[in-house]
Design a protein around this motif. Structure first.
Motif, short mmCIF file in Angstrom:
data_model
loop_
_atom_site.label_atom_id
_atom_site.label_comp_id
_atom_site.label_asym_id
_atom_site.label_seq_id
_atom_site.Cartn_x
_atom_site.Cartn_y
_atom_site.Cartn_z
N HIS A 47 0.83 -1.21 0.00
CA HIS A 47 0.00 0.00 0.00
C HIS A 47 0.86 1.27 0.00
CE1 HIS A 47 0.57 -0.63 4.37
NE2 HIS A 47 0.41 0.67 4.49
N ASN A 48 2.15 1.11 0.36
CA ASN A 48 3.07 2.25 0.30
C ASN A 48 3.63 2.45 -1.10
OD1 ASN A 48 4.54 4.16 2.24
ND2 ASN A 48 3.68 2.57 3.56
N VAL A 49 3.86 1.36 -1.79
CA VAL A 49 4.42 1.44 -3.15
C VAL A 49 3.32 1.86 -4.13
CG1 VAL A 49 5.45 0.11 -5.04
CG2 VAL A 49 6.19 -0.28 -2.69
N PHE A 50 2.14 1.27 -3.97
CA PHE A 50 1.04 1.54 -4.90
C PHE A 50 0.02 2.46 -4.21
CE2 PHE A 50 3.05 -2.49 -5.92
CZ PHE A 50 3.36 -2.31 -7.25
N SER A 51 -1.02 1.89 -3.63
CA SER A 51 -2.00 2.66 -2.86
C SER A 51 -2.77 1.66 -2.01
CB SER A 51 -2.97 3.40 -3.80
OG SER A 51 -3.80 2.45 -4.46
N THR A 52 -3.52 2.18 -1.04
CA THR A 52 -4.30 1.28 -0.19
C THR A 52 -5.32 0.50 -1.02
OG1 THR A 52 -3.99 2.72 1.70
CG2 THR A 52 -5.81 1.18 1.83
N LYS A 53 -5.95 1.18 -1.97
CA LYS A 53 -6.96 0.49 -2.81
C LYS A 53 -6.33 -0.68 -3.56
CE LYS A 53 -10.14 4.33 -3.66
NZ LYS A 53 -10.62 5.29 -4.65
N ILE A 54 -5.18 -0.43 -4.17
CA ILE A 54 -4.50 -1.49 -4.94
C ILE A 54 -4.08 -2.63 -4.00
CG2 ILE A 54 -2.39 -2.05 -6.25
CD1 ILE A 54 -4.57 -0.60 -7.90
N ALA A 55 -3.62 -2.28 -2.80
CA ALA A 55 -3.19 -3.31 -1.84
C ALA A 55 -4.37 -4.19 -1.42
CB ALA A 55 -2.54 -2.65 -0.62
N VAL A 56 -5.51 -3.56 -1.14
CA VAL A 56 -6.71 -4.33 -0.77
C VAL A 56 -7.07 -5.28 -1.91
CG1 VAL A 56 -9.20 -4.21 -0.31
CG2 VAL A 56 -7.65 -2.62 0.83
N LEU A 57 -7.08 -4.76 -3.12
CA LEU A 57 -7.43 -5.58 -4.29
C LEU A 57 -6.40 -6.68 -4.53
CD1 LEU A 57 -8.70 -2.75 -6.65
CD2 LEU A 57 -10.09 -4.51 -5.54
N ALA A 58 -5.12 -6.35 -4.32
CA ALA A 58 -4.06 -7.36 -4.50
C ALA A 58 -4.23 -8.49 -3.50
CB ALA A 58 -2.68 -6.72 -4.35
N GLY A 59 -4.53 -8.14 -2.24
CA GLY A 59 -4.79 -9.17 -1.22
C GLY A 59 -5.99 -10.01 -1.58
N ASP A 60 -7.08 -9.35 -2.00
CA ASP A 60 -8.30 -10.07 -2.42
C ASP A 60 -8.00 -11.00 -3.59
OD1 ASP A 60 -9.69 -8.71 -0.51
OD2 ASP A 60 -10.73 -7.35 -1.89
N PHE A 61 -7.22 -10.48 -4.55
CA PHE A 61 -6.88 -11.27 -5.74
C PHE A 61 -6.11 -12.53 -5.33
CE2 PHE A 61 -3.74 -12.51 -8.91
CZ PHE A 61 -4.56 -12.75 -10.00
N LEU A 62 -5.15 -12.38 -4.40
CA LEU A 62 -4.35 -13.53 -3.98
C LEU A 62 -5.20 -14.56 -3.24
CD1 LEU A 62 -1.05 -11.75 -2.87
CD2 LEU A 62 -1.40 -13.15 -4.91
N PHE A 63 -6.12 -14.09 -2.38
CA PHE A 63 -7.04 -15.02 -1.71
C PHE A 63 -7.88 -15.77 -2.75
CE2 PHE A 63 -6.84 -12.51 2.44
CZ PHE A 63 -6.23 -13.54 3.15
N ALA A 64 -8.38 -15.03 -3.75
CA ALA A 64 -9.21 -15.64 -4.79
C ALA A 64 -8.40 -16.65 -5.61
CB ALA A 64 -9.79 -14.56 -5.70
N GLN A 65 -7.18 -16.26 -5.93
CA GLN A 65 -6.31 -17.14 -6.73
C GLN A 65 -6.00 -18.43 -5.97
OE1 GLN A 65 -5.82 -16.91 -9.76
NE2 GLN A 65 -3.69 -16.88 -10.44
N SER A 66 -5.78 -18.29 -4.66
CA SER A 66 -5.50 -19.48 -3.84
C SER A 66 -6.73 -20.41 -3.83
CB SER A 66 -5.09 -19.10 -2.42
OG SER A 66 -6.18 -18.53 -1.71
N SER A 67 -7.93 -19.82 -3.80
CA SER A 67 -9.16 -20.63 -3.80
C SER A 67 -9.31 -21.38 -5.12
CB SER A 67 -10.38 -19.74 -3.59
OG SER A 67 -10.29 -19.09 -2.35
N TRP A 68 -8.95 -20.70 -6.19
CA TRP A 68 -9.03 -21.32 -7.52
C TRP A 68 -8.05 -22.50 -7.62
CZ3 TRP A 68 -11.56 -22.46 -11.64
CH2 TRP A 68 -10.92 -22.81 -12.83
N TYR A 69 -6.82 -22.28 -7.18
CA TYR A 69 -5.82 -23.36 -7.18
C TYR A 69 -6.29 -24.52 -6.31
CZ TYR A 69 -2.13 -20.41 -9.32
OH TYR A 69 -1.39 -19.65 -10.17
N LEU A 70 -6.87 -24.17 -5.17
CA LEU A 70 -7.33 -25.17 -4.20
C LEU A 70 -8.41 -26.05 -4.80
CD1 LEU A 70 -6.95 -26.06 -1.26
CD2 LEU A 70 -8.61 -24.34 -0.57
N ALA A 71 -9.37 -25.41 -5.47
CA ALA A 71 -10.47 -26.16 -6.10
C ALA A 71 -9.92 -27.15 -7.11
CB ALA A 71 -11.44 -25.20 -6.77
N ASN A 72 -8.83 -26.79 -7.77
CA ASN A 72 -8.26 -27.64 -8.80
C ASN A 72 -7.43 -28.80 -8.26
OD1 ASN A 72 -8.95 -26.64 -11.63
ND2 ASN A 72 -8.49 -24.76 -10.54
#
Length: 323
Positions: A104-129
């Motif tokens: 959130h310091n390099v990019f912005s808080t919004k991008i950091a929240v979305l990046a965290g959400d994206f990684l959680f979602a990506q892990s769920s997708w990998y997990l399902a597979n």
């Protein structure tokens, strides 16, 4: 003294592949997400969690093989851990992590929240597979545990009346839950018995608690350089951990500092001094040693092998992190 990397020798090849794969997690669909993920995974980290998954995979296999599902689980474990760090850093308003600027310091808080959400979602997708329902259930619960841990921590900021049991429970949700579930998951993917699965779950739980307690001690004793973030950051954020909780009875002045939320410039330095003088660090270290012994006990039922030796040494290594 052994280093964590020397303890990983039975799984060096797999860890190398894992490192390469982590950097491609975000893909190239969105440059900002890709840049945020790349920034995160290039910051390094000890990769203790995926290493545990891979070592457990070998330790519970007759031929010490690691299957594709277990390799993927190791990646999922690190992705979930990293996603939680991104959100933690926003909540705690950290400026650095592992010695580099937080997302959130390099990019912005919004991008950091979305990046965290994206990684959680990506892990769920990998997990399902992975296509193993029991493993999916075990790991999915971890993501809710993270949120539970953060909420519990937020509700007791600057609250010196928090009990040691509440501290341990919060530490389970924040750290030990992922390690416990992923150790069990690695064994499950080998078709291990329920007993072995449960032993490895408890191993991961105690290992995770010891890891968290040592982290909390290092926050008090470490330097900014060794931590990659300012010493005393937990106190600044109102997170009262075992070293301060153990020192409260001896050093009553700590209560005043907590009450005024360490608002004076010298408060954190004074609190660190009082915690050291009050014996909180020694007692917290004893608590971590108890968790280490409990973790080692859980390994005694596994047949002797190089991966099991690495698991034992890695468990001992946690206690020697105080440097």
């Amino acid at each position: 003294m052994a280093t964590s990397s020397s303890l990983f020798y039975p799984i060096e090849k797999e860890l190398y592949s894992l490192e390469r794969n982590l950097k491609t997690v975000a893909g190239t669909r969105h440059p900002i997400l890709y840049a945020a993920a790349k920034h995160l995974f290039e910051a390094g980290g000890k990769r203790v969690r995926p290493a545990l998954v891979l070592l457990v995979a070998k330790a519970t296999s007759e031929k010490e093989n690691i299957n594709n599902g277990q390799k993927r689980l190791a990646e999922i474990t690190e992705i979930i851990h990293t996603a939680s760090l991104v959100h933690d850093d926003i909540i705690d308003e950290c400026t650095t992590r592992r010695g580099v600027k937080t997302v959130h310091n390099v990019f912005s808080t919004k991008i950091a929240v979305l990046a965290g959400d994206f990684l959680f979602a990506q892990s769920s997708w990998y997990l399902a597979n992975i296509e193993n329902l029991a493993v999916v259930k075990a790991i999915s619960k971890v993501i809710t545990d993270f949120a539970e841990g953060e909420i519990r921590q937020g509700l007791v900021h600057f609250d010196p009346s928090i009990s040691m049991d509440a501290y341990i429970e919060k530490s389970f949700y924040k750290t030990a839950s992922l390690i416990a579930a992923s150790c069990r998951g690695a064994a499950m993917l080998n078709g291990s018995s329920t007993q072995v699965n449960n032993d490895l779950y408890l191993y991961g739980k105690h290992m995770g608690l010891a890891f968290q307690i040592m982290d909390d001690i290092l926050d008090i004793t470490g330097s900014t350089k060794s931590l990659g973030k300012p010493a005393g950051a937990d106190l600044t954020n109102g997170n009262l951990t075992s070293p301060i909780l153990f020192s409260l009875a001896q050093e009553t002045d700590l209560n005043y500092l907590i009450e005024r939320e360490f608002c004076n410039n010298t408060d954190i330095a004074l609190a660190l001094f009082l915690i050291k003088r009050g014996g909180g660090i020694t007692k917290a270290k004893d608590l971590a040693k108890e968790q280490v012994q409990a973790a080692l006990y859980c390994l005694q039922f596994l047949p002797k092998s190089a991966p099991v030796s690495s698991l034992r040494e890695l468990t001992h290594f946690i206690i020697t992190r105080l440097s």
